[in-house]
Design a protein around this motif. Structure first.
Motif, PDB file in Angstrom:
ATOM      1  N   TYR A  50       0.725  -0.975   0.286  1.00  0.00           N
ATOM      2  CA  TYR A  50       0.248  -0.289  -0.077  1.00  0.00           C
ATOM      3  C   TYR A  50       1.561   1.416  -0.246  1.00  0.00           C
ATOM      4  CZ  TYR A  50      -3.927  -2.764   1.403  1.00  0.00           C
ATOM      5  OH  TYR A  50      -4.512  -4.052   1.567  1.00  0.00           O
ATOM      6  N   THR A  86       5.583  -5.497  -1.462  1.00  0.00           N
ATOM      7  CA  THR A  86       4.625  -5.970  -1.400  1.00  0.00           C
ATOM      8  C   THR A  86       4.813  -7.891  -0.557  1.00  0.00           C
ATOM      9  OG1 THR A  86       4.184  -5.011  -2.890  1.00  0.00           O
ATOM     10  CG2 THR A  86       2.930  -7.326  -2.665  1.00  0.00           C
ATOM     11  N   TRP A 157      -8.853  -5.719   2.677  1.00  0.00           N
ATOM     12  CA  TRP A 157      -8.793  -5.964   1.428  1.00  0.00           C
ATOM     13  C   TRP A 157     -10.042  -6.908   0.820  1.00  0.00           C
ATOM     14  CZ3 TRP A 157      -8.303 -11.367  -0.095  1.00  0.00           C
ATOM     15  CH2 TRP A 157      -8.237 -11.720   1.734  1.00  0.00           C
ATOM     16  N   HIS A 218      -5.400  -4.417  -4.935  1.00  0.00           N
ATOM     17  CA  HIS A 218      -4.728  -2.810  -4.564  1.00  0.00           C
ATOM     18  C   HIS A 218      -5.443  -1.715  -4.918  1.00  0.00           C
ATOM     19  CE1 HIS A 218      -1.580  -6.151  -4.237  1.00  0.00           C
ATOM     20  NE2 HIS A 218      -1.299  -5.128  -2.850  1.00  0.00           N
TER      21      HIS A 218
END
Length: 240
Positions: A50, A86, A157, A218
């Protein structure tokens, strides 16, 4: 059968960035390359996908949108120093910071970490301990000035297309995200650090596809723009 499906899902999600199962990654590493230039204030961004801006252009990530919008306010910011990969969990971010061996301090620091702790099913108690350590490091990087540290909550998410098709219950994901955010918000408040809650707005991805990047997981540049808007005045006030 449930266990078999979980194993298959985790195998599909394994990232090349770590030895653990992670959320899907974009293999386009160009988004993490620095932009040339320099200016007055320094900025350290700590986190995971993020913070990198996985699946969007670098300029659309929230650290770079924040840099741009501060420039529009005549507050010049050097290119952000980003320590993030990530798939990172709190322990991996701690290790990443140690490996960077940073010296000196920064004019402000952002910290957003924890989604992969939740995703992997790591204990909340471990998260609390390691998040506390990370927050203290962020404060130290800000020269001990808690006003210059900005913690951002973990987005949900489960509201994304990936989340809906993950085989997990979105309501369970939301409840777990809330517990992790409850922990990081409590720790942040106790330290006297600013907290920006972007989680409720992240759940709008369930009905607004424009808030999700092309990978279906994302945030898009539009959502990162909302995070930037939420941070902008807070950061500008401290830097002026």
């Amino acid at each position: 059968m449930k266990i078999l499906l979980s194993v298959l899902l985790f195998s599909f999600l394994t990232s090349g960035c770590t030895k653990h199962e992670n959320m899907p990654v974009n293999t386009d590493t160009s988004i993490t390359q620095p932009i040339t230039g320099g200016s007055t204030f320094s900025y350290l961004a700590l986190g995971d996908s993020y913070t990198i801006g996985e699946a969007v252009k670098q300029a659309e990530s929230f650290p770079y949108q924040l840099q741009s919008q501060l420039k529009d306010k005549n507050i010049r910011i050097a290119n952000p120093k980003i320590i993030a990969v990530t798939g990172w969990t709190t322990d991996e971010l701690l290790a990443g910071i140690k490996q960077e061996n940073l010296s000196g301090t920064y004019d402000f620091v952002t910290l957003l970490i924890g989604v992969n702790n939740q995703y992997r099913g790591y204990p909340l108690s471990t998260y609390r301990k390691e998040f506390s350590e990370l927050l203290q490091k962020a404060i130290a990087f800000a020269g001990g000035d808690v006003r210059k540290v900005f913690v951002i909550s973990i987005p949900d998410w489960g509201a994304t297309p990936f989340g809906k098709n993950s085989g997990r219950d979105p309501q369970v994901i939301a409840a777990e995200i809330d517990r992790f955010n409850g922990a990081n918000q409590e720790i942040t408040a106790a330290a006297g650090v600013n907290y920006t809650n972007i989680t409720p707005a992240s759940r709008n991805a369930a009905t607004d596809a424009a808030l999700v990047a092309s990978d279906g997981l994302h945030p898009s540049g539009k959502m990162y723009g909302q995070w930037t808007d939420a941070l902008l005045t807070k950061v500008a006030t401290v830097l002026k």
